[in-house]
Design an enzyme around this catalytic site. Structure first.
Site, PDB file in Angstrom:
ATOM      1  CG  ASP A   8      43.361  76.486  48.992  1.00 32.99           C
ATOM      2  OD1 ASP A   8      43.253  75.191  48.357  1.00 32.99           O
ATOM      3  OD2 ASP A   8      42.834  76.577  50.210  1.00 32.99           O
ATOM      4  CG  ASP A  10      36.917  75.140  48.660  1.00 34.07           C
ATOM      5  OD1 ASP A  10      35.876  75.666  48.109  1.00 34.07           O
ATOM      6  OD2 ASP A  10      37.310  74.045  47.789  1.00 34.07           O
ATOM      7  CB  THR A  41      41.895  72.193  44.520  1.00 31.49           C
ATOM      8  OG1 THR A  41      41.086  71.766  45.321  1.00 31.49           O
ATOM      9  CG2 THR A  41      41.563  71.721  43.110  1.00 31.49           C
ATOM     10  CE  LYS A 175      46.568  72.425  48.522  1.00 30.77           C
ATOM     11  NZ  LYS A 175      45.653  73.638  48.565  1.00 30.77           N
ATOM     12  CG  ASP A 200      42.048  78.233  53.651  1.00 31.61           C
ATOM     13  OD1 ASP A 200      42.386  77.577  52.701  1.00 31.61           O
ATOM     14  OD2 ASP A 200      40.884  77.898  54.241  1.00 31.61           O
ATOM     15  CG  LEU A 202      48.771  78.073  59.780  1.00 33.13           C
ATOM     16  CD1 LEU A 202      48.548  78.107  61.412  1.00 33.13           C
ATOM     17  CD2 LEU A 202      49.946  78.716  59.494  1.00 33.13           C
ATOM     18  NE  ARG A 203      47.429  71.886  62.732  1.00 32.00           N
ATOM     19  CZ  ARG A 203      48.354  71.716  63.351  1.00 32.00           C
ATOM     20  NH1 ARG A 203      49.412  70.935  63.241  1.00 32.00           N
ATOM     21  NH2 ARG A 203      48.418  72.103  64.729  1.00 32.00           N
ATOM     22  CB  THR A 204      47.038  71.673  53.699  1.00 35.27           C
ATOM     23  OG1 THR A 204      46.154  72.756  53.895  1.00 35.27           O
ATOM     24  CG2 THR A 204      46.530  70.504  54.367  1.00 35.27           C
TER      25      THR A 204
END
Length: 249
Positions: A8, A10, A41, A175, A200, A202-204
């Site tokens: 990833d 950002d 991204t 994602k 960074d 968790l949910r994506t």
């Protein structure tokens, strides 16, 4: 065996367009060792050339070919579906990818309604998109993120009124969909069991990797913290403070 890497941007490599400490050495090390790498991204409004320039401005040269965005993944997804006409709510990068994939951008009987990110969202766009979806156009969105920095509305928020009007939810390409991970694997010719995803969120990032069968590394330099891990029903394989601490790839 060296694993392939999906990473990833950002919160992992950049924060407010500044390199996160150690990110340059980490990426340069992967490139020097010719590790298969996709920098992934959910943000659909920048081309690989834009992302190259963004990193170059921060002091890190990354080949355009390493970048893969939700706009690119959306075009790849739609190429596999019947139909070639799309009504698009989005910026130039998304429209460019769809044109390059052979789609006609139109507001006359489209096969797809495609929503990305734009600051020029308006009543007319909502009305047309809802009308086309109600008439049977497939509802596709680049990513489910609801907001960006400073609560700027993102794709998921732009989809919300269309969902409410039509009662139809879009297919989200980005994602945490496993589809974008599969597309990223295809791009670099890698297999899930030999690939690690670094994120960074968790949910994506981590959920997407988990759903696609990848080894997952959560770095604590962005959205999620250690306390958040207890709130989700899955676990990252590794939890580290930042990419500089990754010494096993």
């Amino acid at each position: 065996m060296t694993k392939s890497v999906i990473c990833d941007i950002d919160g992992v490599l950049l924060h407010d367009n500044q390199l996160i400490k150690g990110a340059d050495q980490f990426i340069q090390g992967l490139l020097e060792r010719q590790v298969k790498l996709v920098i992934l991204t959910n943000y659909p409004a920048q081309t690989p050339q834009d992302l190259h320039n963004r990193f170059a401005s921060a002091g890190l040269e990354i080949p355009d070919s390493c970048f893969y965005t939700s706009a690119m993944a959306t075009a790849d997804f739609l190429k596999r579906q019947p139909g070639n006409k799309a009504y698009v709510i989005g910026e130039g990068a998304l429209i460019h990818e769809l044109y390059s994939a052979g789609f006609t951008i139109t507001d006359i009987n489209p096969d797809f309604v495609v929503v990305g990110e734009t600051r020029n969202y308006n009543w007319n766009m909502i009305q047309l998109a809802a009308k086309f979806v109600a008439e049977g156009a497939q509802f596709i969105a680049t990513n489910p993120d609801t907001h960006g920095p400073n609560m700027s509305p993102a794709c998921g928020a732009l989809c919300a009124p269309i969902e409410r009007i039509t009662g139809r939810k879009p297919f989200y390409v980005g994602k945490p969909s496993a589809w974008i991970i599969r597309a990223a694997l295809n791009k670099m010719g890698a297999h899930a069991e030999q690939t690690v995803i670094i994120g960074d969120n968790l949910r994506t990032d981590i959920l997407a990797g988990f759903q696609a069968g990848l080894e997952t590394i959560l770095v604590l330099s962005g959205v999620s913290n250690e306390a958040d891990i207890e709130a989700v029903p899955f676990r990252p394989n590794h939890v580290l403070p930042n990419v500089a601490a990754i010494d096993f790839l």
